[in-house]
Write a protein that holds these residues in place. Structure first.
Motif, short mmCIF file in Angstrom:
data_model
loop_
_atom_site.label_atom_id
_atom_site.label_comp_id
_atom_site.label_asym_id
_atom_site.label_seq_id
_atom_site.Cartn_x
_atom_site.Cartn_y
_atom_site.Cartn_z
N ALA A 117 -2.44 -32.55 -8.44
CA ALA A 117 -3.13 -33.50 -9.33
C ALA A 117 -2.57 -34.91 -9.16
O ALA A 117 -3.31 -35.89 -9.15
CB ALA A 117 -3.00 -33.05 -10.78
N VAL A 118 -1.24 -34.99 -8.99
CA VAL A 118 -0.61 -36.30 -8.78
C VAL A 118 -1.08 -36.90 -7.47
O VAL A 118 -1.45 -38.08 -7.38
CB VAL A 118 0.93 -36.16 -8.80
N LEU A 119 -1.09 -36.10 -6.40
CA LEU A 119 -1.51 -36.59 -5.09
C LEU A 119 -2.97 -37.01 -5.09
O LEU A 119 -3.35 -37.96 -4.40
CB LEU A 119 -1.29 -35.51 -4.03
N THR A 120 -3.79 -36.33 -5.86
CA THR A 120 -5.20 -36.68 -5.93
C THR A 120 -5.40 -38.02 -6.64
O THR A 120 -6.30 -38.79 -6.28
CB THR A 120 -5.98 -35.57 -6.66
N ARG A 121 -4.54 -38.29 -7.62
CA ARG A 121 -4.64 -39.57 -8.34
C ARG A 121 -4.04 -40.73 -7.55
O ARG A 121 -4.51 -41.86 -7.65
CB ARG A 121 -3.91 -39.48 -9.69
N GLU A 122 -2.97 -40.46 -6.81
CA GLU A 122 -2.24 -41.52 -6.11
C GLU A 122 -3.04 -42.02 -4.91
O GLU A 122 -3.78 -41.26 -4.30
CB GLU A 122 -0.88 -41.00 -5.62
#
Length: 297
Positions: free
Chosen positions: A286-291
């Motif tokens: 989820a973090v990688l998708t947002r970043e």
């Protein structure tokens, strides 16, 4: 030996208050039931835990030894629900991360920094694997996330994390090493040192398309970048490499920019199985998708 959690909490309260009445009030109970709990605990252990004094109680040596253990046990029990929630939320646990040797130079440090910032209590286990082996390990749930080159099988989810240009590696005494302007592939008269299709299919196919299959088919092939650069240094040919590899700084090798007409970028993706049961993985995904991309060069 049989005792309850309620007895242990009662024992700690009496030990800390040094008075049955104050301990009972602290526990929101009356004194007689608390007294019976302590007496039952003493019978179960076969020791005297408190000596009654005129103004309260004094803990015995046996009680003091038990107190230290009880505090640790109760602290662990109190922390257990929080630990369970954090594990379920992916805030703790272990993340098994795989990467390619070439990809490590480009992005591994950035991914680990991202984990440290967003999942500081998650530990990371690292494994070096070529992309096809990473896909197999993901299928068997042997790793949680891979840093892979495309193409990515449809069964996996992925996000682009890095893109960088290819540059030309030439021997230090090569004529192109002294050129000032970007070089074109047509200027390279030497053989190329390339990537094996088994270990680096993505880079092999891109470089073969850029150089021409006929020329590329007769070049030296290797799957390891240090070996590739060692061959360049030995004067056996030139090589197209991702820009991040320049950080290796191999003596006897120079790096040249490609002319715009020949320029080409390569990508690296974070990849995972949607079927993974690891909450830490899905939190990182989820973090990688947002970043935004972690690195673009």
């Amino acid at each position: 030996m049989d005792f309850s959690l309620q007895q242990l909490r009662g024992f700690v309260a009496v030990a800390e208050e040094q008075h049955f009445g104050r301990a009972a009030a602290r526990l929101n109970m009356t004194q007689p039931p608390l007294t019976r709990q302590i007496q039952a605990l003493e019978r179960s252990l076969g020791v005297v835990l408190f000596e009654r004094t005129g103004r309260g109680t004094r803990i015995t040596a046996a009680g003091q030894a038990l107190l230290d253990h009880c505090r640790r046990v109760l602290a662990l029990l109190d922390a257990a629900p929080v630990a369970a929630r954090h594990a379920a939320e992916g805030r703790t646990g272990t993340l098994r991360l795989a990467f390619t040797a070439i990809g490590a130079y480009a992005i591994l440090a950035d991914v680990l920094d991202l984990v440290n910032r967003h999942l500081p209590d998650v530990s990371v286990e690292l494994t070096e694997l070529v992309s096809p082996d990473q896909f197999a390990a993901l299928a068997d749930l042997e790793i949680d996330m891979g840093l892979v080159r495309p193409p990515i099988p449809d069964r996996y989810q992925s996000v682009l994390v890095h893109s960088e240009d290819l540059v030309l590696a030439v021997p230090a005494d090569h004529a192109l090493a002294r050129a000032e302007d970007p070089v074109g592939l047509a200027d390279v008269a030497d053989d190329y040192i390339g990537y094996t299709p088994e270990g680096s299919r993505y880079l092999h196919d891109i470089c073969a398309a850029m150089i021409g299959v006929d020329r590329y088919a007769v070049s030296q092939l290797t799957s390891q970048v240090p070996t590739m650069l060692a061959l360049v240094r030995a004067g056996l040919g030139c090589a197209l490499i991702p820009r991040s590899i320049m950080t290796m700084g191999v003596h006897g090798v120079r790096y040249r920019e490609l002319a715009p007409a020949d320029a080409h970028s390569v990508t690296l993706h974070a990849c995972w199985s949607p079927d993974s049961p690891n909450p830490a993985l899905h939190r990182l995904a989820a973090v990688l998708t947002r970043e935004p991309r972690l690195g673009v060069s």
